[in-house]
Scaffold this active site. Structure first.
Site, PDB file in Angstrom:
ATOM      1  N   SER A   1      36.574 101.287  53.243  1.00 11.86           N
ATOM      2  CA  SER A   1      36.509 102.740  53.170  1.00 11.86           C
ATOM      3  C   SER A   1      35.441 103.162  52.166  1.00 11.86           C
ATOM      4  O   SER A   1      35.053 102.396  51.287  1.00 11.86           O
ATOM      5  CB  SER A   1      37.879 103.293  52.742  1.00 11.86           C
TER       6      SER A   1
ATOM      7  N   ILE B   1      37.646  92.568  55.527  1.00 10.67           N
ATOM      8  CA  ILE B   1      37.716  91.232  54.941  1.00 10.67           C
ATOM      9  C   ILE B   1      37.372  90.171  55.974  1.00 10.67           C
ATOM     10  O   ILE B   1      36.810  89.124  55.634  1.00 10.67           O
ATOM     11  CB  ILE B   1      39.131  90.969  54.344  1.00 10.67           C
ATOM     12  N   GLU B   2      37.646  90.447  57.255  1.00 11.18           N
ATOM     13  CA  GLU B   2      37.341  89.478  58.305  1.00 11.18           C
ATOM     14  C   GLU B   2      35.838  89.378  58.585  1.00 11.18           C
ATOM     15  O   GLU B   2      35.405  88.434  59.251  1.00 11.18           O
ATOM     16  CB  GLU B   2      38.057  89.868  59.607  1.00 11.18           C
TER      17      GLU B   2
ATOM     18  N   GLU C   1      47.954  95.687  47.954  1.00  8.96           N
ATOM     19  CA  GLU C   1      49.051  96.617  48.255  1.00  8.96           C
ATOM     20  C   GLU C   1      48.868  97.018  49.712  1.00  8.96           C
ATOM     21  O   GLU C   1      48.178  97.976  50.023  1.00  8.96           O
ATOM     22  CB  GLU C   1      48.995  97.826  47.309  1.00  8.96           C
TER      23      GLU C   1
ATOM     24  N   ASP D   1      52.860 107.073  42.423  1.00  6.25           N
ATOM     25  CA  ASP D   1      54.092 106.358  42.758  1.00  6.25           C
ATOM     26  C   ASP D   1      54.272 105.277  41.691  1.00  6.25           C
ATOM     27  O   ASP D   1      53.793 104.159  41.820  1.00  6.25           O
ATOM     28  CB  ASP D   1      53.974 105.741  44.152  1.00  6.25           C
TER      29      ASP D   1
ATOM     30  N   HIS E   1      56.639 106.649  47.665  1.00  4.70           N
ATOM     31  CA  HIS E   1      55.886 107.379  48.690  1.00  4.70           C
ATOM     32  C   HIS E   1      56.144 106.825  50.087  1.00  4.70           C
ATOM     33  O   HIS E   1      55.823 107.466  51.086  1.00  4.70           O
ATOM     34  CB  HIS E   1      54.394 107.371  48.375  1.00  4.70           C
TER      35      HIS E   1
ATOM     36  N   ARG F   1      55.725 101.753  42.542  1.00  6.24           N
ATOM     37  CA  ARG F   1      54.722 100.868  43.136  1.00  6.24           C
ATOM     38  C   ARG F   1      53.727 100.353  42.103  1.00  6.24           C
ATOM     39  O   ARG F   1      53.547  99.145  41.919  1.00  6.24           O
ATOM     40  CB  ARG F   1      53.987 101.628  44.245  1.00  6.24           C
TER      41      ARG F   1
ATOM     42  N   GLU G   1      50.460 100.346  60.035  1.00  9.39           N
ATOM     43  CA  GLU G   1      49.063 100.203  59.593  1.00  9.39           C
ATOM     44  C   GLU G   1      48.519  98.819  59.875  1.00  9.39           C
ATOM     45  O   GLU G   1      47.311  98.626  59.963  1.00  9.39           O
ATOM     46  CB  GLU G   1      48.874 100.533  58.101  1.00  9.39           C
TER      47      GLU G   1
ATOM     48  N   GLY H   1      41.699  95.453  50.176  1.00 10.96           N
ATOM     49  CA  GLY H   1      42.005  96.875  50.266  1.00 10.96           C
ATOM     50  C   GLY H   1      42.122  97.463  48.872  1.00 10.96           C
ATOM     51  O   GLY H   1      43.147  98.038  48.504  1.00 10.96           O
TER      52      GLY H   1
END
Length: 544
Positions: free
Chosen positions: A276, A302-303, A318, A225, A484, A228, A327, A252
């Site tokens: 992930s 992150i938390e 992003e 994309d 996308h 983006r 999400e 992320g």
């Protein structure tokens, strides 16, 4: 809650500031030459021992003496821990670091002990052992073949028995859980009697969400994309002065592309966080491109993770989903902002806006709704039940937008709160042509990259106007290049009634509400209420 923040080791900070240091022998040169191109000048080179400062004539002699004197078989540890090249590099530097600290018997029970990327930095300058890692199996003496084969056969037999037992237990567990899963519950025990933590639907969905980002396809789609990816790249490269010598947090990080943009722009340190498995690929990408001394990869939410610094200068992410907020990743980005961003720090992107416009497309309605009334000559209208309850992510044509669009939610990323992401906002649009009836609504979002948190921003501005001023922005709407994210179509349910004819210039007033489907969910419920000449209609759609 996050664990206490640990100070970043000074030697790692030095390597972030000066990746060209002579001691950073693992750095990849600008000509992309890697380890495979490094050849020893002679057939054998002296090497310093792992557990002693003694110098040996070659690696073979050192490893043999280490095995005999210290009962430490380096190659066996490599094999037992299934170490790749980078893992072996970390192991060498971990061992040398521990010995240097006075630990004469460093543990090698788990790769977690030396997983930290700080162990990619050589402890010794020009460490011959590091140059020889790919050849170690050829450098050591081979065990007696008969004894080795006999031992291996026993190991394989034991492994086979263990796998048989595990498979049997797994099969019983599956049989037991099928009924419970269909009923919406989780198994909380197993045949062996040990407890398995019970997870609800939200936790399962959350786990599935992160798993989905482990696969190449989704990252390929996002990287291809260009609207983006080019926007992030152009903003970062066009504003190198903002990133020079700064500490950046990438929430992320995915494949690490944004982190590498920031590192190339001159950031002192980039902390790339992802929950992930893609984080492993990010590490490899970062190493192969020579940024391992600048970018620090951290696995986890992150938390929950502990960062190597107490604050960062810039947060890049992003985070945008379908309909912008699907999400719920923005929740995590805002948490990171509130806990780590220095006062006056920069959010990238800095602003987004949500837009809504009236939508008419009889061809789409026919293909999506009317289609079911006759499928190969069969009446399948039973499929029409609840068909208007689902928000549809699709690409729409400009001509299907039959009126003005209206911003119903501006999101200034420096100040907006998580509580404001559940809302009901009013809007007003004007038709630009006569229409036989309203087929529904079209929702999209625009994204803006402004160079300062105090930069003046008009929440109704179009990306095209911003770009004329030399700034970076993009739209996901039908009048721009397809992304996308596409658009979010909400088809109106007229309940069998004929839609009302509407005239050019007619005004439609209404409100849009976004709400998480339930607490902790990443899915959305979108509700629109609209009024046409006193006739009100309210409808709810799900985006999941």
């Amino acid at each position: 809650m996050s664990t206490p923040v640990q100070d970043f080791p000074p030697e790692a900070e030095d390597s972030c500031r000066d990746s060209d240091s002579a001691s950073d022998s693992l750095s990849i040169a600008n000509n992309d030459e890697g380890w495979e191109d490094v050849e020893p000048e002679e057939e054998s080179q002296p090497v310093v021992g792992l557990f002693t400062a003694d110098v040996y004539p070659d690696v073979r002699a050192m490893l043999k003496d280490t095995k005999e004197r210290y009962n430490f078989d380096f190659v066996k540890v490599q094999r037992d821990l299934d170490l790749d090249f980078l893992g072996s590099v970390r192991l060498v530097n971990y061992l040398r670091s521990e010995i240097k600290k006075g630990n004469k018997e460093p543990s090698v029970s788990s790769t977690a002990l030396f997983q930290d990327d700080i162990y990619l930095k050589p402890v010794l300058d020009d460490d011959t052992l590091l140059y020889s890692l790919d050849d170690l199996t050829d450098e050591v003496e081979v065990e007696d073949p008969d004894k080795s084969n006999e031992k291996r056969i026993l190991e394989l037999q034991e492994e086979l028995e263990r796998l048989k037992t595990q498979f049997s237990e797994y099969r019983l567990a599956v049989q037991k859980s099928i009924g419970e899963q269909l009923a919406g519950t989780s198994v909380n025990d197993n045949p062996a009697g040990s407890e398995i933590p019970k997870r609800g639907r939200i936790e399962e969905a959350d786990a599935d969400y992160f798993t989905s980002y482990s696969f190449n396809t989704i990252h390929e789609t996002m990287l291809k994309d260009t609207v983006r990816t080019d926007a992030y790249r152009d903003f970062i490269y066009d504003n190198k002065g903002l990133f020079k010598d700064k500490v950046v947090l990438d929430v992320g990080c995915g494949t690490g592309i944004l982190s590498m943009f920031c590192a190339k722009a001159g950031a002192k340190m980039v902390i790339a966080v992802d929950n992930s498995n893609i984080i492993q690929k990010a590490r490899e990408n970062i190493y192969k491109n020579g940024f391992e001394h600048v970018i620090r990869c951290v696995r986890g939410k992150i938390e929950e993770v502990s960062l190597p610094v107490p604050q960062v200068d810039i947060i890049v992410s992003e985070w945008m989903g379908y309909g912008l907020l699907f999400e719920a990743m923005l929740d995590s980005v805002l948490w990171a902002r509130d806990h780590y961003l220095v006062p006056g720090g920069l959010m990238v992107p800095s602003h987004t806006t949500l837009r809504i416009a009236p939508y008419v497309d009889s061809d789409f309605v026919d293909s999506h709704v009317t289609f079911w009334k006759s499928v190969y000559g069969f009446d399948m209208s039973s499929m029409l039940e609840n068909i208007h309850d689902e928000a549809i992510v699709t690409t729409t044509k400009p001509e299907t937008v039959v009126g003005s669009s209206a911003v119903f939610l501006p999101l200034p990323l420096h100040t907006i709160t998580v509580e404001e992401l559940s809302f009901v906002k009013s809007f007003e649009v004007t038709l630009k042509e006569d229409i036989p009836g309203l087929d529904g609504w079209n929702i999209w979002f625009d994204t803006f990259f402004l160079p300062s948190p105090t930069f003046k921003f008009d929440e109704n501005v179009e990306p095209s106007e911003i770009k004329k001023k030399g700034l970076i922005a993009f739209t996901t709407g039908p009048f721009g290049t397809e992304t996308h994210w596409q658009q979010c179509v909400l088809l109106a349910n007229h309940s069998g009634k004929e839609p009302t004819l509407l005239k050019k210039g007619q005004t439609i007033k209404g409100s849009v509400g976004y709400q998480k489907k339930e607490k902790g969910s990443r899915a959305l419920d979108i509700e629109v209420l609209w009024d046409i000449d006193g006739n009100q209609q309210r409808q709810l759609w799900s985006l999941q």
